[in-house]
Design a protein around this motif. Sequence first.
Motif, PDB file in Angstrom:
ATOM      1  N   THR A  66      -3.707  19.849   4.877  1.00 40.49           N
ATOM      2  CA  THR A  66      -3.301  18.918   5.930  1.00 40.49           C
ATOM      3  C   THR A  66      -2.607  17.704   5.326  1.00 40.49           C
ATOM      4  OG1 THR A  66      -5.039  19.705   7.393  1.00 40.49           O
ATOM      5  CG2 THR A  66      -4.136  17.533   7.868  1.00 40.49           C
ATOM      6  N   VAL A  67      -3.095  17.214   4.197  1.00 37.61           N
ATOM      7  CA  VAL A  67      -2.423  16.106   3.510  1.00 37.61           C
ATOM      8  C   VAL A  67      -0.976  16.491   3.226  1.00 37.61           C
ATOM      9  CG1 VAL A  67      -2.305  14.815   1.322  1.00 37.61           C
ATOM     10  CG2 VAL A  67      -4.497  15.054   2.516  1.00 37.61           C
ATOM     11  N   SER A  68      -0.761  17.656   2.646  1.00 35.75           N
ATOM     12  CA  SER A  68       0.601  18.105   2.316  1.00 35.75           C
ATOM     13  C   SER A  68       1.470  18.241   3.559  1.00 35.75           C
ATOM     14  CB  SER A  68       0.548  19.442   1.567  1.00 35.75           C
ATOM     15  OG  SER A  68      -0.064  19.249   0.313  1.00 35.75           O
ATOM     16  N   MET A  69       0.915  18.824   4.614  1.00 34.52           N
ATOM     17  CA  MET A  69       1.668  18.994   5.855  1.00 34.52           C
ATOM     18  C   MET A  69       2.052  17.644   6.446  1.00 34.52           C
ATOM     19  SD  MET A  69       1.342  18.718   9.410  1.00 34.52           S
ATOM     20  CE  MET A  69      -0.420  18.634   9.644  1.00 34.52           C
ATOM     21  N   LEU A  70       1.130  16.697   6.446  1.00 30.12           N
ATOM     22  CA  LEU A  70       1.418  15.370   6.989  1.00 30.12           C
ATOM     23  C   LEU A  70       2.497  14.666   6.159  1.00 30.12           C
ATOM     24  CD1 LEU A  70      -2.235  14.313   7.827  1.00 30.12           C
ATOM     25  CD2 LEU A  70      -0.388  14.647   9.490  1.00 30.12           C
ATOM     26  N   LEU A  71       2.430  14.813   4.854  1.00 29.28           N
ATOM     27  CA  LEU A  71       3.448  14.217   3.986  1.00 29.28           C
ATOM     28  C   LEU A  71       4.822  14.824   4.270  1.00 29.28           C
ATOM     29  CD1 LEU A  71       1.416  14.011   0.669  1.00 29.28           C
ATOM     30  CD2 LEU A  71       2.124  12.089   2.133  1.00 29.28           C
ATOM     31  N   GLU A  72       4.867  16.135   4.481  1.00 24.47           N
ATOM     32  CA  GLU A  72       6.136  16.810   4.811  1.00 24.47           C
ATOM     33  C   GLU A  72       6.734  16.277   6.106  1.00 24.47           C
ATOM     34  OE1 GLU A  72       5.150  20.960   4.970  1.00 24.47           O
ATOM     35  OE2 GLU A  72       4.759  21.055   2.801  1.00 24.47           O
ATOM     36  N   ARG A  73       5.888  15.787   6.987  1.00 25.90           N
ATOM     37  CA  ARG A  73       6.349  15.282   8.289  1.00 25.90           C
ATOM     38  C   ARG A  73       6.491  13.759   8.309  1.00 25.90           C
ATOM     39  NH1 ARG A  73       4.620  20.116   8.724  1.00 25.90           N
ATOM     40  NH2 ARG A  73       5.324  21.509  10.376  1.00 25.90           N
ATOM     41  N   GLY A  74       6.458  13.149   7.135  1.00 28.69           N
ATOM     42  CA  GLY A  74       6.764  11.728   7.031  1.00 28.69           C
ATOM     43  C   GLY A  74       5.614  10.763   7.165  1.00 28.69           C
ATOM     44  N   ALA A  75       4.387  11.212   6.958  1.00 31.46           N
ATOM     45  CA  ALA A  75       3.252  10.295   7.032  1.00 31.46           C
ATOM     46  C   ALA A  75       3.413   9.184   5.996  1.00 31.46           C
ATOM     47  CB  ALA A  75       1.942  11.049   6.790  1.00 31.46           C
ATOM     48  N   ASP A  76       3.076   7.985   6.388  1.00 31.11           N
ATOM     49  CA  ASP A  76       3.193   6.799   5.535  1.00 31.11           C
ATOM     50  C   ASP A  76       2.030   6.765   4.553  1.00 31.11           C
ATOM     51  OD1 ASP A  76       3.292   4.250   4.411  1.00 31.11           O
ATOM     52  OD2 ASP A  76       3.747   3.254   6.314  1.00 31.11           O
ATOM     53  N   VAL A  77       2.330   6.899   3.252  1.00 29.55           N
ATOM     54  CA  VAL A  77       1.277   6.939   2.233  1.00 29.55           C
ATOM     55  C   VAL A  77       0.631   5.580   2.002  1.00 29.55           C
ATOM     56  CG1 VAL A  77       2.237   8.931   1.011  1.00 29.55           C
ATOM     57  CG2 VAL A  77       2.896   6.623   0.312  1.00 29.55           C
ATOM     58  N   GLU A  78       1.253   4.508   2.461  1.00 31.32           N
ATOM     59  CA  GLU A  78       0.726   3.179   2.194  1.00 31.32           C
ATOM     60  C   GLU A  78      -0.025   2.550   3.372  1.00 31.32           C
ATOM     61  OE1 GLU A  78       0.474   2.314  -0.792  1.00 31.32           O
ATOM     62  OE2 GLU A  78       1.938   3.683  -1.636  1.00 31.32           O
ATOM     63  N   LEU A  79      -0.153   3.258   4.487  1.00 31.08           N
ATOM     64  CA  LEU A  79      -0.953   2.712   5.584  1.00 31.08           C
ATOM     65  C   LEU A  79      -2.381   2.480   5.104  1.00 31.08           C
ATOM     66  CD1 LEU A  79       0.085   4.788   8.743  1.00 31.08           C
ATOM     67  CD2 LEU A  79       0.562   2.382   8.267  1.00 31.08           C
ATOM     68  N   THR A  80      -2.963   1.384   5.540  1.00 37.55           N
ATOM     69  CA  THR A  80      -4.360   1.111   5.206  1.00 37.55           C
ATOM     70  C   THR A  80      -5.169   1.000   6.498  1.00 37.55           C
ATOM     71  OG1 THR A  80      -3.964  -1.277   5.142  1.00 37.55           O
ATOM     72  CG2 THR A  80      -3.834  -0.093   3.044  1.00 37.55           C
ATOM     73  N   ASN A  81      -6.441   1.341   6.389  1.00 38.72           N
ATOM     74  CA  ASN A  81      -7.323   1.225   7.556  1.00 38.72           C
ATOM     75  C   ASN A  81      -7.859  -0.205   7.645  1.00 38.72           C
ATOM     76  OD1 ASN A  81      -9.462   1.068   5.695  1.00 38.72           O
ATOM     77  ND2 ASN A  81     -10.075   3.197   6.002  1.00 38.72           N
TER      78      ASN A  81
END
Length: 138
Positions: A66-81
């Motif tokens: 799921t991490v890889s799939m989300l990255l392929e779709r442009g998920a922001d790696v620097e978002l913080t909670n």
Amino acid sequence: MTEASENTAGVPAEAIELANQLFDAARQNQAASLAAFLDAGAPVNMLDAQGNSMLILAAYHHAAATVSMLLERGADVELTNDRGQNALTCAVFKQDVESARALLEAGANPDAGSPSARETAKMFSWPEFDKLLADLWG
């Protein structure tokens, strides 16, 4: 639509339920079903009530596909909670090599967040993270 079917922000209860299902899919490594919703227009960087993105949740729950799939779709790696944690910090905390590698390859900063992934690796004595950094960041 009745008042009972909306929250105080005017968001339909059905939309909130769907969002919760998407967050659950991220936690449960249901990459294919989550991808279908994203491809249909669901926002990849949607946040839950604690500020967690689907990428953060997937990284925390050892959901590397799921991490890889989300990255392929442009998920922001620097978002913080809301606690200042990002996806890379969560992957390092869980000592998930596959997710950490994917996040680093996507450009995640090992010094971002609070605590950062680098600080987390040291705190939990995970030397494999130093090897990942050396391999990917030189």
